[in-house]
Design a protein around this motif. Structure first.
Motif, PDB file in Angstrom:
ATOM      1  N   GLY A  51       0.816  -1.214   0.000  1.00 39.64           N
ATOM      2  CA  GLY A  51       0.000   0.000   0.000  1.00 39.64           C
ATOM      3  C   GLY A  51       0.843   1.255   0.000  1.00 39.64           C
ATOM      4  N   CYS A  52       1.918   1.243   0.790  1.00 36.45           N
ATOM      5  CA  CYS A  52       2.798   2.406   0.884  1.00 36.45           C
ATOM      6  C   CYS A  52       3.479   2.683  -0.457  1.00 36.45           C
ATOM      7  N   THR A  53       4.099   1.664  -1.028  1.00 36.06           N
ATOM      8  CA  THR A  53       4.798   1.873  -2.291  1.00 36.06           C
ATOM      9  C   THR A  53       3.808   2.132  -3.421  1.00 36.06           C
ATOM     10  N   GLU A 112      11.635   2.921  -8.329  1.00 39.31           N
ATOM     11  CA  GLU A 112      12.948   3.218  -7.749  1.00 39.31           C
ATOM     12  C   GLU A 112      12.856   4.343  -6.717  1.00 39.31           C
ATOM     13  N   LEU A 113      12.141   5.415  -7.042  1.00 43.50           N
ATOM     14  CA  LEU A 113      11.982   6.526  -6.099  1.00 43.50           C
ATOM     15  C   LEU A 113      11.245   6.082  -4.835  1.00 43.50           C
ATOM     16  N   SER A 114      10.209   5.277  -5.009  1.00 40.56           N
ATOM     17  CA  SER A 114       9.483   4.779  -3.849  1.00 40.56           C
ATOM     18  C   SER A 114      10.397   3.931  -2.980  1.00 40.56           C
ATOM     19  N   CYS A 119       9.027   5.449   0.396  1.00 41.45           N
ATOM     20  CA  CYS A 119       8.204   4.465   1.110  1.00 41.45           C
ATOM     21  C   CYS A 119       8.690   4.268   2.547  1.00 41.45           C
ATOM     22  N   SER A 120       7.917   4.763   3.491  1.00 39.84           N
ATOM     23  CA  SER A 120       8.271   4.676   4.910  1.00 39.84           C
ATOM     24  C   SER A 120       8.262   3.241   5.416  1.00 39.84           C
ATOM     25  N   VAL A 121       7.332   2.434   4.951  1.00 43.35           N
ATOM     26  CA  VAL A 121       7.273   1.036   5.393  1.00 43.35           C
ATOM     27  C   VAL A 121       8.514   0.294   4.914  1.00 43.35           C
ATOM     28  N   GLY A 122       8.858   0.448   3.651  1.00 42.12           N
ATOM     29  CA  GLY A 122      10.063  -0.186   3.123  1.00 42.12           C
ATOM     30  C   GLY A 122      11.319   0.329   3.798  1.00 42.12           C
ATOM     31  N   GLY A 123      11.307   1.600   4.173  1.00 46.05           N
ATOM     32  CA  GLY A 123      12.453   2.190   4.845  1.00 46.05           C
ATOM     33  C   GLY A 123      12.727   1.591   6.212  1.00 46.05           C
ATOM     34  N   MET A 124      11.736   0.920   6.781  1.00 50.99           N
ATOM     35  CA  MET A 124      11.926   0.289   8.086  1.00 50.99           C
ATOM     36  C   MET A 124      12.557  -1.094   7.988  1.00 50.99           C
ATOM     37  N   LEU A 125      12.686  -1.605   6.780  1.00 51.99           N
ATOM     38  CA  LEU A 125      13.328  -2.908   6.615  1.00 51.99           C
ATOM     39  C   LEU A 125      14.837  -2.744   6.769  1.00 51.99           C
ATOM     40  N   THR A 130      16.429  -8.625   1.720  1.00 50.12           N
ATOM     41  CA  THR A 130      16.618  -8.351   0.300  1.00 50.12           C
ATOM     42  C   THR A 130      15.257  -8.016  -0.291  1.00 50.12           C
ATOM     43  N   VAL A 131      15.139  -6.837  -0.903  1.00 44.86           N
ATOM     44  CA  VAL A 131      13.895  -6.429  -1.550  1.00 44.86           C
ATOM     45  C   VAL A 131      14.145  -6.409  -3.048  1.00 44.86           C
ATOM     46  N   ARG A 132      13.349  -7.189  -3.759  1.00 45.48           N
ATOM     47  CA  ARG A 132      13.462  -7.257  -5.215  1.00 45.48           C
ATOM     48  C   ARG A 132      12.168  -6.738  -5.821  1.00 45.48           C
ATOM     49  N   THR A 133      12.276  -6.084  -6.956  1.00 44.61           N
ATOM     50  CA  THR A 133      11.086  -5.577  -7.634  1.00 44.61           C
ATOM     51  C   THR A 133      11.109  -5.982  -9.102  1.00 44.61           C
ATOM     52  N   SER A 134       9.927  -6.106  -9.654  1.00 39.51           N
ATOM     53  CA  SER A 134       9.742  -6.316 -11.085  1.00 39.51           C
ATOM     54  C   SER A 134       8.432  -5.636 -11.452  1.00 39.51           C
ATOM     55  N   PHE A 135       8.219  -5.432 -12.734  1.00 40.75           N
ATOM     56  CA  PHE A 135       6.973  -4.787 -13.142  1.00 40.75           C
ATOM     57  C   PHE A 135       6.621  -5.166 -14.560  1.00 40.75           C
TER      58      PHE A 135
END
Length: 155
Positions: A51-53, A112-114, A119-125, A130-135
């Motif tokens: 939700g945050c991202t 990438e910016l998020s 992204c505050s939630v992701g920033g707490m990790l 390891t956070v991976r993204t695809s789209f």
């Protein structure tokens, strides 16, 4: 300051709510003395991350004047098994952005910016995750084109 209240209701079930009255039900699986009546707390965390991202990505794409019609994020988290706490050590977020003539480069930059700035939630990790993204970008009908539902009817 954000404040939520979480109350134990029965067995392993808890209900949380915010100051506006929005609620979330959390529960354990029946195998863990729960009833399975709600998400497990770690699943709620994954929803919070998405939700945050997602809010960041939509906001950034709107500022870039992209014609976004929908965003869906599938999040998969893998917990460590060898020690407690059983934190996520690998999280994969797959974004499906639907829109008309949406630039894949704009989507990539918004993610990438998020991930790295907003992204505050992701920033707490922590660094142990390891956070991976695809789209993917799904092309929608041009503006003004009537949409057709699954039954072939105009929506």
């Amino acid at each position: 300051m954000d404040t939520v209240v979480v109350r134990w209701t029965a067995n392993r079930q808890f209900v949380g709510w915010d100051s506006e009255g929005h609620t979330v039900v959390m529960d354990a699986t029946p195998a863990s003395s729960g009833e399975g009546a709600g998400m497990r707390p770690l699943q709620v965390f994954l929803c919070g991350l998405a939700g945050c991202t997602g809010m960041d990505v939509v906001s950034i794409l709107e500022k870039k004047r992209q014609d976004v019609r929908g965003v869906e994020i599938v999040v998969e988290g893998t917990q460590r098994e060898d020690e407690y706490p059983k934190i996520y050590v690998d999280v994969h977020l797959h974004y499906r952005v639907t829109g008309y003539a949406v630039s894949p480069a704009a989507v990539e930059r918004a993610i990438e910016l998020s991930e790295h700035k907003y992204c505050s939630v992701g920033g707490m990790l922590g660094p142990q995750v390891t956070v991976r993204t695809s789209f993917e970008v799904v092309e929608a009908a041009p503006p003004g084109t009537p949409s057709i539902d699954r039954r072939g009817q105009r929506a």
